[in-house]
Design an enzyme around this catalytic site. Structure first.
Site, PDB file in Angstrom:
ATOM      1  N   ILE A 341      46.480 -38.042  36.801  1.00  0.00           N
ATOM      2  CA  ILE A 341      46.443 -37.162  35.628  1.00  0.00           C
ATOM      3  C   ILE A 341      47.051 -37.889  34.427  1.00  0.00           C
ATOM      4  CG2 ILE A 341      47.551 -35.089  34.648  1.00  0.00           C
ATOM      5  CD1 ILE A 341      46.933 -33.701  37.338  1.00  0.00           C
ATOM      6  N   ASP A 345      42.220 -39.373  30.570  1.00  0.00           N
ATOM      7  CA  ASP A 345      42.246 -38.681  29.274  1.00  0.00           C
ATOM      8  C   ASP A 345      41.991 -37.188  29.426  1.00  0.00           C
ATOM      9  OD1 ASP A 345      42.297 -41.266  28.001  1.00  0.00           O
ATOM     10  OD2 ASP A 345      40.181 -41.401  28.494  1.00  0.00           O
ATOM     11  N   SER A 370      40.738 -31.664  28.130  1.00  0.00           N
ATOM     12  CA  SER A 370      40.192 -32.963  27.721  1.00  0.00           C
ATOM     13  C   SER A 370      41.059 -33.428  26.568  1.00  0.00           C
ATOM     14  CB  SER A 370      38.750 -32.817  27.269  1.00  0.00           C
ATOM     15  OG  SER A 370      38.360 -34.011  26.632  1.00  0.00           O
ATOM     16  N   ARG A 371      41.745 -34.552  26.773  1.00  0.00           N
ATOM     17  CA  ARG A 371      42.672 -34.992  25.726  1.00  0.00           C
ATOM     18  C   ARG A 371      41.950 -35.687  24.574  1.00  0.00           C
ATOM     19  NH1 ARG A 371      46.406 -34.509  29.866  1.00  0.00           N
ATOM     20  NH2 ARG A 371      45.744 -36.266  31.126  1.00  0.00           N
ATOM     21  N   VAL A 372      40.653 -35.914  24.733  1.00  0.00           N
ATOM     22  CA  VAL A 372      39.907 -36.495  23.620  1.00  0.00           C
ATOM     23  C   VAL A 372      39.477 -35.382  22.662  1.00  0.00           C
ATOM     24  CG1 VAL A 372      37.804 -37.744  23.015  1.00  0.00           C
ATOM     25  CG2 VAL A 372      39.164 -38.470  24.963  1.00  0.00           C
TER      26      VAL A 372
END
Ligand SMILES: Nc1ncnc2c1ncn2[C@@H]1O[C@H](COP(=O)(O)OP(=O)(O)OP(=O)(O)O)[C@@H](O)[C@H]1O
Length: 518
Positions: A341, A345, A370-372
């Site tokens: 994790i 991303d 979703s870190r994008v």
């Protein structure tokens, strides 16, 4: 005397040939290190006498058997064998090759099923025109990368609408056993049927029946001629299983580095971590947390770091990674899940409870992320789905409170009706990915309130009708969404009108009182 002359005559051409070969040969000392097998077993060999061996160096055990140096100790080299090691015995000679492990890459691999060394498993003969590349080249450095902004269509509505995957992104798919992890990832591969993205599916230690199911799904619904399948079975040597994701990455990088786009699904890294632990324990490395060696984080980080969106100067290619990880009883805080994790991303969490309740794909929208972010989403979908996640989260909470009865306020009922339709529309069968325009239509239908008139039990038939009829009945909308990623005013009106007509068909057939918000 006569016989001497005769002998000379016969020997002359032979001597000439030898002279030519000697002249052509490179002259100079050539040192080759020779070591000795001290112990062998379980796919591992401990070798002494290779003081100059380098990490990851390919070692030759003779008879076409190879291994690679994984652990360098003062008095021995821990070597991981690339086959079962049958026939290798203590005392056998081992020589260093001075090279690292390389696997075939190239267009010739497309449409093929191979093992991690690129050896065909599909009986279709040799790989055409392949060249060899190392399995662990360095990951692209920061200046070679670009921001992740272009989308990858996964075809799974809940992912595309709420989390969005971008080219070059690494998104973990995580969940308990049999919660649909492979299905979500395979749908992403199948979804590339019409795109410019080539896919690599690597199965590590998976049951053959599962691998066969994956291959069949790709063959039946996807573009098998633009997919590479790499298989390391559970009974293969641990070394072969260990190199599988690295080798598959190298095969995918070939396309990234030529300005192309690739998607790799790694199924799965939990099994890979277990293989890494097994090798580490057998090569006598000291165990750390949960008996994994300390470098397990580094192994997976350097693997996934190779997924990237490259800058224009480097050709603008991309490699997107969908690694899969298995949890035990939904425990995301176990060692390997937390590692993965933090490397990736974002994560798509599949929940066993939701799966058992029939919500499939069983994506837990609360813990998935979703870190994008939405930057990668097509504008039309981003706008349509802007409040969907919040609406859905509020609905889930509200549903819990109202389960015990009581609240019958009209606004609450409206929210419950909307939320239950969001949930229904997010349900999807395997191997049936949506196109972008269909996703925009489905999300718009629910979020605009139009679908409130469709009875909840007819939602999946409504979604099916959108899938089947949109291409023919709303051509201009499809053209705009898929061509430009956005809808102009006329396009939005056309979509609303078309959805309105479709909704009327479904609500007309509805039983009395249906669609009034339950
Ligand atoms: N959206 C879906 N609708 C209906 N059935 C599904 C769906 N997704 C998965 N399944 C079914 O659930 C089962 C498990 O799916 P899958 O193999 O993808 O899960 P997994 O988590 O990868 O399993 P494993 O832990 O064995 O790798 C399969 O039989 C699959 O067909």
């Amino acid at each position: 005397m006569a016989s001497e002359t005769q002998g000379d005559l016969r020997a002359t051409p032979w001597l000439d040939r030898i002279r030519q070969r000697v002249d052509a040969a490179a002259v100079g000392p050539k040192a080759r290190q020779i070591g000795r097998v001290e112990e062998v077993g379980d796919g591992i060999a401990l070798v002494s006498g290779l003081a100059e061996a380098r990490l990851d160096e390919l070692l030759d055990f003779g008879g076409g058997r190879f291994g690679f140096a994984q652990v360098l100790e003062e008095d021995h080299v821990g070597c991981v064998l690339l086959d079962t090691g049958e026939g290798i015995e203590a005392g056998d000679r081992v020589s260093g090759t001075g090279d690292v492990l390389r696997v075939p890459v190239g267009e010739g691999l497309l449409g093929r099923i191979v093992d991690p060394l690129g050896r065909p498993l599909d009986g279709k003969g040799e790989i055409a025109g392949a060249r060899l590349e190392p399995i662990e080249p360095p990951a692209p450095e920061i200046v070679a990368r670009d921001a992740v902004t272009r989308p990858v269509q996964t075809g799974t509505l809940v992912l595309d609408a709420l989390f969005a995957l971008g080219r070059g992104q690494r998104e973990l798919i995580i969940g308990d056993r049999a919660t649909g992890k492979t299905t979500v990832a395979l749908d992403a591969i199948i979804s590339q049927k019409q795109s410019d993205i080539v896919s690599v599916y690597v199965a590590i230690g998976q049951k053959s029946s599962n691998v066969r199911r994956a291959i069949e799904a790709i063959a039946a619904h996807g573009a098998p001629e633009r997919t590479i399948v790499v298989v390391a079975g559970p009974s293969d040597a641990p070394g072969l299983q260990w190199i599988a994701p690295f080798a598959a990455m190298t095969m995918a990088e070939y396309f990234r580095d030529r300005g192309g786009h690739a998607l790799i699904v790694i199924d799965d890294l939990t099994k890979h971590a277990a293989t890494h632990r097994e090798i580490a324990l057998l090569t006598r490395q000291s165990p750390g947390r949960e008996a994994y060696p300390g470098d397990v984080f580094y192994v997976h980080a350097r693997l996934l770091e190779r997924a990237a969106m490259l800058s224009k100067e480097r050709g603008g290619g991309s490699l997107t990674a969908l690694p899969i990880a298995e949890t035990d009883a939904g425990n995301l805080s176990a060692y390997i899940p937390t590692n993965l994790i933090s490397i990736t991303d974002g994560q798509i969490v599949l929940d066993a409870k939701l799966f058992n309740q029939g919500q499939k794909p069983a994506v837990d929208v609360g813990t998935s992320v979703s870190r994008v972010g939405g930057k990668t989403q097509a504008k039309a979908l981003r706008e349509a789905a802007s409040t969907m996640r919040l609406d859905y989260a509020q609905f889930l909470e509200l549903e819990m409170f109202t389960r015990f009865g009581g609240l019958s306020d009209a606004r609450v009922r409206g929210r419950l009706a909307r939320g239950s339709r969001i949930r229904a529309i997010l349900g999807q069968r395997p191997s049936r990915p949506y196109r972008l325009a269909e996703e925009v239509a489905l999300v718009s239908a629910v979020q605009s309130g139009l679908a409130d008139d469709v009875p909840i039990e007819a939602i999946s038939a409504f979604a099916e009708a959108v899938r089947e009829r949109m291409g023919a009945e709303a051509q201009e909308v499809v053209r705009q969404v898929e061509g430009e990623g956005t809808l102009d005013e006329a396009g939005e009106t056309a979509l609303r009108n078309w959805l309105g007509r479709l909704v009327r068909e479904f609500s007309a057939n509805a039983p009395e009182g249906a669609g009034q918000g339950r």
